[in-house]
Design a protein around this motif. Structure first.
Motif, mmCIF file in Angstrom:
data_model
loop_
_atom_site.group_PDB
_atom_site.id
_atom_site.type_symbol
_atom_site.label_atom_id
_atom_site.label_comp_id
_atom_site.label_asym_id
_atom_site.label_seq_id
_atom_site.Cartn_x
_atom_site.Cartn_y
_atom_site.Cartn_z
ATOM 1 N N ARG A 24 0.866 -1.168 0.000
ATOM 2 C CA ARG A 24 0.000 0.000 0.000
ATOM 3 C C ARG A 24 0.912 1.230 0.000
ATOM 4 N NH1 ARG A 24 -2.605 -3.788 -0.868
ATOM 5 N NH2 ARG A 24 -4.632 -4.414 -0.016
ATOM 6 N N GLN A 25 0.357 2.328 -0.467
ATOM 7 C CA GLN A 25 1.164 3.556 -0.541
ATOM 8 C C GLN A 25 0.759 4.538 0.560
ATOM 9 O OE1 GLN A 25 -0.313 2.046 -3.440
ATOM 10 N NE2 GLN A 25 1.658 0.990 -3.356
ATOM 11 N N ARG A 26 -0.004 4.036 1.512
ATOM 12 C CA ARG A 26 -0.492 4.872 2.604
ATOM 13 C C ARG A 26 0.617 5.167 3.620
ATOM 14 N NH1 ARG A 26 -4.557 0.712 2.946
ATOM 15 N NH2 ARG A 26 -3.613 0.141 4.915
ATOM 16 N N TYR A 27 0.287 6.068 4.510
ATOM 17 C CA TYR A 27 1.171 6.360 5.644
ATOM 18 C C TYR A 27 0.828 5.462 6.831
ATOM 19 C CZ TYR A 27 2.989 8.849 9.738
ATOM 20 O OH TYR A 27 3.622 9.168 10.908
ATOM 21 N N TRP A 28 -0.484 5.276 7.092
ATOM 22 C CA TRP A 28 -0.929 4.607 8.313
ATOM 23 C C TRP A 28 -0.940 3.085 8.125
ATOM 24 C CZ3 TRP A 28 -0.349 5.996 12.889
ATOM 25 C CH2 TRP A 28 -1.092 5.501 13.955
ATOM 26 N N GLY A 29 0.261 2.519 8.178
ATOM 27 C CA GLY A 29 0.436 1.082 8.045
ATOM 28 C C GLY A 29 1.855 0.719 8.447
ATOM 29 N N GLU A 30 2.123 -0.579 8.579
ATOM 30 C CA GLU A 30 3.468 -1.013 8.989
ATOM 31 C C GLU A 30 4.468 -0.797 7.844
ATOM 32 O OE1 GLU A 30 0.492 -4.003 10.818
ATOM 33 O OE2 GLU A 30 0.825 -3.041 8.856
ATOM 34 N N LEU A 50 3.503 7.643 0.366
ATOM 35 C CA LEU A 50 3.591 8.816 1.231
ATOM 36 C C LEU A 50 4.889 8.857 2.024
ATOM 37 C CD1 LEU A 50 -0.090 9.008 2.524
ATOM 38 C CD2 LEU A 50 1.051 10.650 1.042
ATOM 39 N N LEU A 51 5.423 7.690 2.388
ATOM 40 C CA LEU A 51 6.663 7.669 3.164
ATOM 41 C C LEU A 51 7.841 8.241 2.385
ATOM 42 C CD1 LEU A 51 6.577 4.248 5.084
ATOM 43 C CD2 LEU A 51 6.147 6.534 5.980
ATOM 44 N N SER A 52 7.711 8.295 1.062
ATOM 45 C CA SER A 52 8.815 8.843 0.264
ATOM 46 C C SER A 52 9.024 10.327 0.536
ATOM 47 C CB SER A 52 8.563 8.607 -1.226
ATOM 48 O OG SER A 52 7.405 9.303 -1.649
ATOM 49 N N LYS A 53 8.012 10.976 1.156
ATOM 50 C CA LYS A 53 8.171 12.397 1.514
ATOM 51 C C LYS A 53 9.187 12.596 2.637
ATOM 52 C CE LYS A 53 3.373 13.650 0.338
ATOM 53 N NZ LYS A 53 2.120 14.243 0.865
ATOM 54 N N ALA A 54 9.391 11.576 3.449
ATOM 55 C CA ALA A 54 10.306 11.686 4.604
ATOM 56 C C ALA A 54 11.730 11.355 4.140
ATOM 57 C CB ALA A 54 9.852 10.772 5.725
ATOM 58 N N ARG A 55 12.359 12.263 3.438
ATOM 59 C CA ARG A 55 13.645 11.972 2.804
ATOM 60 C C ARG A 55 14.717 11.595 3.821
ATOM 61 N NH1 ARG A 55 12.281 10.056 -1.286
ATOM 62 N NH2 ARG A 55 14.514 9.838 -1.676
ATOM 63 N N THR A 111 18.606 2.952 0.681
ATOM 64 C CA THR A 111 17.306 3.596 0.913
ATOM 65 C C THR A 111 16.337 2.594 1.527
ATOM 66 O OG1 THR A 111 16.542 3.054 -1.318
ATOM 67 C CG2 THR A 111 17.588 5.209 -1.006
ATOM 68 N N ARG A 112 15.336 3.136 2.208
ATOM 69 C CA ARG A 112 14.304 2.284 2.803
ATOM 70 C C ARG A 112 13.177 2.051 1.792
ATOM 71 N NH1 ARG A 112 15.389 1.939 8.192
ATOM 72 N NH2 ARG A 112 16.275 3.768 9.250
ATOM 73 N N GLU A 113 12.520 0.919 1.924
ATOM 74 C CA GLU A 113 11.281 0.668 1.191
ATOM 75 C C GLU A 113 10.226 1.650 1.691
ATOM 76 O OE1 GLU A 113 8.462 -0.305 -1.076
ATOM 77 O OE2 GLU A 113 10.200 -1.650 -1.268
ATOM 78 N N THR A 114 9.488 2.266 0.769
ATOM 79 C CA THR A 114 8.531 3.303 1.175
ATOM 80 C C THR A 114 7.069 2.856 1.105
ATOM 81 O OG1 THR A 114 8.668 4.198 -1.070
ATOM 82 C CG2 THR A 114 10.053 5.232 0.623
ATOM 83 N N ASN A 115 6.802 1.687 0.562
ATOM 84 C CA ASN A 115 5.447 1.139 0.658
ATOM 85 C C ASN A 115 5.172 0.697 2.091
ATOM 86 O OD1 ASN A 115 4.029 0.876 -2.074
ATOM 87 N ND2 ASN A 115 6.082 0.124 -2.560
#
Length: 846
Positions: free
Chosen positions: A455-461, A499-504, A514-518
């Protein structure tokens, strides 16, 4: 009484008992090795499907299943079991994120507030949960172990020879390369067509598309790089091992149909220089294939489309891009498609057949290509009629019925070397021919697809995965949990970037790592929560060996009873079974299944007979019912409405009726001043009929609880209350036995009355909840007297108690002595007497 309008003072004593249970940890369940643990007791693990803590709180539909599990959990405790009955919250997910976006509050804040509301409401209903085991899937320690389980999948592959998962280290020892191992991991990355919602900012599961489209959100089909879980490797086991479980047959069938096992053949067609494989369960109809259909997403479409058809093909592909799988497979919809201009060669006849694309064929099912046999397939037949394509009969029906669209078995016709063969023999012969001529193979196929896990959401593991130079690798376990960074802006950007990709600063690590952002879907946390309940405080393991061995015992399924709604019939249950089987294969658990017995409670509708929803304005808040009638009345009513599995409408008058029953029990024992009535006396009961009713109640209520027949158990307790009411003196011993039986259903009222009894009769102040379930006396159940119905000319005139086996003369004598009977027979001649001992006497007079 604090409020004279209330039928009994539940508002005074219900909070009192809830506070006491909390303070004394009455329902705490120790684990092996902990103080108070008794290894000699059998275990009973009873579980509710844990709720999603929405902002609306509980509605009266939630407590139905919770009350059922609470009753059986309390009952099993009284029967000497160590009962594990926990509660928690499925607290990640898209709804929480959307609510946070709308309200401007961080989802962590709204989720915590919602959990607090749910906890308060659950406690107000007196549920006997072990609150020390409470979990939420958003808790950092819980996230740690969800991520750890994901890494078990990532570091495993499915060994076909042994039909089980094994660590990829086995392949490393065999010299497999990194790229080869990545191709077989149970958790892998793939570029795949997905349902993407730009305004929600995430990929949706196929099953979620219709829901979110109906709410006005845009959904479109596009290819994206996604994490997948190889659930398809477990397809056959997921079918076979259902047989070991005590589940409703309907749910088993839904799972089997979802997995969709088919036996047939793979057949190779050629389109120019390309080979296209199709799967068919009816290889015997190959001579009847008059055209081929590819999924619009098939990679060959662009390559085989002729110049004259390119514009039409591209327009069609664009037109169906936003359709859901459900829309595309609807048999009732108007068929659509377009000719590619290409032709395929039928391998058995050598005939050239046109190649079309149509939305009823999808890449996710089979090979994304079908051979169309319109004479003997409903969809193909409708398609061929619309586009004037050939329809050739190759099966003769057994009953000489119309062959057009005929799909059942018959006899092969117009089929060369198959002619005259029955369908079963023709199938076997055609597969034999395909193999011998290298045109195909025998094949077992499943409809089940690998699980789209991104998922591309923020609110998830967050995924515990790092990337470098285009390669992914696992985050070291000692760095778990990996928590999402604080993010003020978690609104969808309209692009597929997570969304996690915003937290550079969080994403970009030293040395080009780099971290996985999904993030993981909400299903991740709900796949294994039942195991964490067994050992929620363990920081060394997701569940200790000792706790797992004890709470799982030797049945195939770990949880003894699992109660929840039918909306989870397939996905949650299938996903949980998959994760559990992987953990079983890897030796982390010793049972192959998570849930031994499954019960689906029926939906509670609004008073208007419609499903409860805010938009209809028919939602009933349990807080309002508790304030007006008390928690015990709500509990009893939800169990008295009808069989647990049945759909039923809410009726506030029904709550009133159950409340009156509880008031009768209260008034039987307690005066207006709140003292014990003189009717309860410490004397031996000599009323054999009353004893029979009491022991019948003990027996029936226990049996009904075991069968989850709570409505009939309550009916029996009402009968017992009537019997107590009709006698002048109620024996203390029998009344306490009745209260003990009532306790799992109405724990507050029964405890309060019992406390008054203990004080008056100087008995040990033991809670009913901690007492032993009473044993019924089989001898007391034997009826020596009965109620004889006396009729005159077929009309009821009196009821008379007498010995069960009373001879006719004695029965006649008693009947004639009745004043009510005398009124209708005086001065008349008895023409006939009909007597059925123990039941009825009918006097025919004139």
């Amino acid at each position: 009484m604090s409020d004279s309008r209330k039928p009994f003072p539940f508002a005074d004593f219900e909070p009192k008992w809830q506070s006491r249970w909390d303070a004394e940890k009455t329902f705490r369940t120790p684990n092996p090795g902990e103080e108070g643990f008794d290894a000699s007791k059998p275990k009973y693990f009873v579980l509710d499907m844990f709720p999603y803590p929405s902002g609306a709180g509980l509605h009266v539909g939630h407590p139905e299943g919770y009350t059922a599990t609470d009753i059986i959990g309390r009952y099993k405790r009284m029967r000497g079991f160590n009962v594990l009955h926990p509660m928690g919250y499925d607290s990640f997910g898209l709804p929480a994120e959307q609510y946070a976006i709308k309200t401007g509050q961080h989802p962590a804040i709204t989720t915590a507030a919602n959990i607090e509301t749910f906890r308060r409401q659950l406690k107000s209903l007196g549920f006997a949960y072990d609150w020390e085991r409470e979990i939420a899937t958003t808790d950092p320690e819980y996230v740690r172990w969800t991520q750890w389980i994901f890494l078990q999948l990532y570091n495993s592959y499915f060994c076909e020879e042994e039909n089980k998962a094994k660590p990829v280290s086995v392949l490393e020892e065999k010299g497999w390369s990194r790229d080869e191992i990545d191709q077989v991991r149970l958790a892998y990355v793939a570029d795949t067509p997905v349902w993407w919602s730009p305004d929600l900012g995430t990929v949706l599961a196929n099953e979620e598309v219709e829901e979110w489209k109906s709410k006005g959100h845009t959904v479109e089909r596009r290819p994206l790089r996604q994490w997948m879980l190889r659930i398809t490797k477990y397809a056959q086991r997921l079918i076979d091992e259902l047989d070991t479980l005590d589940w409703p047959e309907g749910i088993k069938l839904l799972q089997k149909n979802w997995i969709g096992r088919s036996e047939g053949a793979e057949v190779v067609f050629t389109i120019g220089e390309k080979q296209v494989t199709v799967f068919t369960t009816r290889p015997d109809t190959l001579f009847g294939a008059t055209y081929m259909v590819l999924a619009p997403e098939h990679p060959f479409v662009s390559e085989i489309t002729t110049a004259g058809q390119e514009e039409a093909v591209e327009a069609y592909r664009k037109s169906i891009s936003a359709k859901s799988d459900l829309d595309r497979t609807d048999l009732n919809k108007d068929k659509s498609g377009v000719f590619t201009g290409a032709y395929a060669v039928n391998p058995v006849s050598g005939e050239e057949i046109p190649v079309w694309i149509a939305d009823y064929v999808m890449m996710g099912y089979g090979t994304g290509a079908i051979m169309a046999v319109p004479a003997h397939d409903e969809r193909d037949y409708e398609f061929a009629k619309k586009f004037d394509l050939p329809i050739r009969q190759v099966v003769q029906p057994k009953d000489e019925s119309n062959w057009q669209g005929y799909t059942a078995a018959g006899t092969a016709v117009n089929s060369g070397f198959l002619d005259g063969m029955p369908t079963a023999k023709a199938k076997a012969k055609m597969i034999e021919w395909l193999v011998a001529n290298e045109k195909g193979n025998r094949k077992v196929q499943f409809k089940l697809r690998d699980w789209l896990f991104s998922r591309q959401r923020y609110w998830g593991e967050p995924f515990p995965i790092l990337w470098k130079d285009g390669k992914h690798f696992a985050l070291p376990e000692d760095e778990l949990p990996l928590l999402a960074p604080p993010l003020d802006d978690y609104k969808p950007s309209g692009t597929p970037d997570p969304l996690l990709s915003k937290a550079r600063d969080w994403v970009e690590l030293p040395d080009g790592v780099t971290r996985e952002t999904n993030t993981m879907p909400q299903w991740a946390g709900s796949c294994w929560y039942y195991m964490r309940y067994c050992d929620p405080g363990n920081t060394d393991r997701f569940i200790s060996r000792e706790a797992e061995n004890y709470w799982a015992d030797e049945k195939p399924g770990m949880v003894d009873l699992y109660v929840g709604g039918t909306e989870h019939a397939v996905l949650h249950l299938l996903y949980a079974r998959f994760w559990h089987k992987v953990l079983f294969d890897l030796g982390h658990v010793h049972t192959p299944e998570p849930f031994q017995k499954l019960v689906n409670q029926g939906l509670i509708l609004g008073e208007d007979g419609q499903k409860m929803s805010k938009s209809r304005g028919n939602v009933v808040n349990p807080d309002d019912v508790v304030n007006e009638y008390g928690a015990d009345a709500l509990r009893l009513y939800e169990m008295f409405m009808g069989p647990l599995e049945q759909v039923k409408p809410w009726q506030m008058k029904g709550v009133e009726g159950v409340s009156r029953f509880l008031a009768r029990v209260w008034r039987l024992a307690v005066t207006e001043e709140g003292e014990l009535t003189g009717k309860i006396q410490d004397v031996e009961c000599t009323d054999k009929e009353l004893l029979r009713v009491v022991h019948e109640t003990i027996k029936k209520v226990g049996e009904d609880i075991e069968k989850l027949s709570f409505n009939t158990a309550i009916s029996q307790m009402m009968i017992c209350t009537n019997a107590f009411t009709q006698t002048e003196v109620v024996s203390l011993k029998e009344f306490i036995e009745f209260l003990t039986v009532l306790n799992p259903f109405a724990p507050h009222l029964s405890e309060e009355i019992h406390e008054l009894i203990c004080a008056k009769f100087d008995r040990p102040a033991e809670m009913l909840s901690e007492m032993v379930w009473p044993e019924y006396d089989a001898q007391a159940l034997i009826r020596t007297e009965c109620e004889l119905v006396v009729q005159v000319n077929g009309k009821l005139r009196d009821r008379i108690w007498m010995a069960m086996d009373a001879p006719e003369e004695i029965a006649k004598e008693k009947a004639f002595a009745s004043e009510k009977v005398q009124e209708h027979i005086n001065g008349k001649t008895l023409r006939k007497l009909i007597y059925v001992p123990g039941k009825i006497m009918n006097l025919v007079v004139s």
